[in-house]
Design an enzyme around this catalytic site. Structure first.
Site, short mmCIF file in Angstrom:
data_model
loop_
_atom_site.label_atom_id
_atom_site.label_comp_id
_atom_site.label_asym_id
_atom_site.label_seq_id
_atom_site.Cartn_x
_atom_site.Cartn_y
_atom_site.Cartn_z
N GLU A 148 0.83 -1.20 0.00
CA GLU A 148 0.00 0.00 0.00
C GLU A 148 0.86 1.26 0.00
O GLU A 148 1.65 1.49 0.93
CB GLU A 148 -0.92 0.02 1.22
N GLU A 243 -12.35 2.70 3.14
CA GLU A 243 -11.59 2.91 4.36
C GLU A 243 -11.87 4.31 4.88
O GLU A 243 -11.73 5.30 4.16
CB GLU A 243 -10.10 2.75 4.09
#
Length: 308
Positions: A148, A243
């Site tokens: 990520e 998220e």
């Protein structure tokens, strides 16, 4: 684009036990999600058998997310610290596999936090070698590793898609290691939301959808039209996970690391409903299957606007 649509567990709960696990998983399924992302925090003692049963009973796929710290940073020059990072990462893979999950994502390549120096050649080499070992371990357990990209205040190593592609070439485990794009971080570091997706192509394996302020989608500065349009152009069919963080749901280990100092929302169910509808509409606009039976075209919460 037949994507698995997920939601981060911290939208629902600030810890993980039998009661909170049931609440998070059942709430995610009830709001039309088919995946949940569970942070593998040091103080979250995940009962893998019970979690696996809950996931199976609710038809949810699972992603594990973890980050490294000073004590186990695999870019360290200290062999003991790098070895601790290897144990942390392989342990994360084992947890994901034990609950029937398929992805381990996050800041798996360095500590999560501000550095006071640029990456070093030795630190990068340690990272690459460690991730090769983690990838080999994960391949035998059916787990993919997503690197990520994070902003400059949370890592010094991978801030852009181009940097991720370069290190993936060095790791050389294309079947297991993939790029994990996050729109929140991209909005800080990239020149735009389209080119990075196109550059990744089939090496893009995981996506986080987050607004510029980590609150309701479509109320900040992220160019979601451009981003989802690019996903459509490359035919991306991997997981897309919403998220969002607020101090209303507290997990101190992450709240401090991510500097979540205020309530960006207080109603988890409303936030989740809105995000699922928003992602569904974007996928339909991009030529994918947003599952309109579930997402509908429901109203946007008062005082908030749709993305244009």
């Amino acid at each position: 684009m037949n994507n698995s649509i997920g939601i981060h567990a911290l939208v629902w709960v600030g810890d993980w036990n039998r009661e909170t696990a049931r609440y998070a998983i059942e709430s995610a399924a009830a709001r039309g999600y088919d995946r949940i992302e569970i942070p593998l925090l040091d103080d979250w003692h995940i009962d893998t058998a019970a979690t696996r049963e809950l996931l199976s009973g609710n038809g949810l796929a699972m992603t594990g997310n973890l980050f490294l710290t000073d004590a186990n940073d695999i870019t360290s020059h200290d062999p003991a610290t790098v070895a601790a990072g290897l144990r942390r990462l392989t342990g994360g893979v084992d947890t994901v596999a034990a609950v029937g999950g398929d992805h381990l994502c996050g800041t798996v390549y360095s500590k999560l936090g501000r550095y006071d120096h640029a990456p070093t050649p030795q630190g990068r080499a340690n990272c690459v070698e460690t991730l090769r070992q983690v990838a080999d371990h994960a391949a035998g357990r059916g787990v993919r590793i997503g690197l990520e990209l994070c902003n400059r205040y949370e890592t010094n190593l991978l801030n852009t898609a181009r940097q991720a592609l370069e290190i993936l070439d060095e790791i050389d485990r294309p079947d297991t290691c993939v790029v994990h794009l996050d729109t929140y971080h991209m909005n800080i570091e990239e020149n735009g939301m389209t080119e990075p997706v196109l550059a990744c192509g089939d090496r893009l394996g995981y996506v986080h959808i987050g607004e510029s302020h980590r609150g309701y989608l479509g109320t900040g500065s992220v160019d979601f039209d451009g981003f989802f349009g690019a996903l459509g152009r490359i035919g991306y069919s991997g997981p897309i996970t919403f998220e969002s963080f607020s101090s209303a749901v507290l997990a101190p280990e992450l709240t401090d690391a991510l500097c979540i100092w205020r309530d960006l929302w207080t109603d988890s169910a409303d936030l989740a409903r809105h995000a699922r509808e928003f992602i569904g509409r974007q996928l339909v606009s991009a030529g994918g299957d947003g599952d309109r039976r579930r997402t509908g075209g429901g109203p946007v919460p008062a005082g908030r606007h749709r993305a244009v």
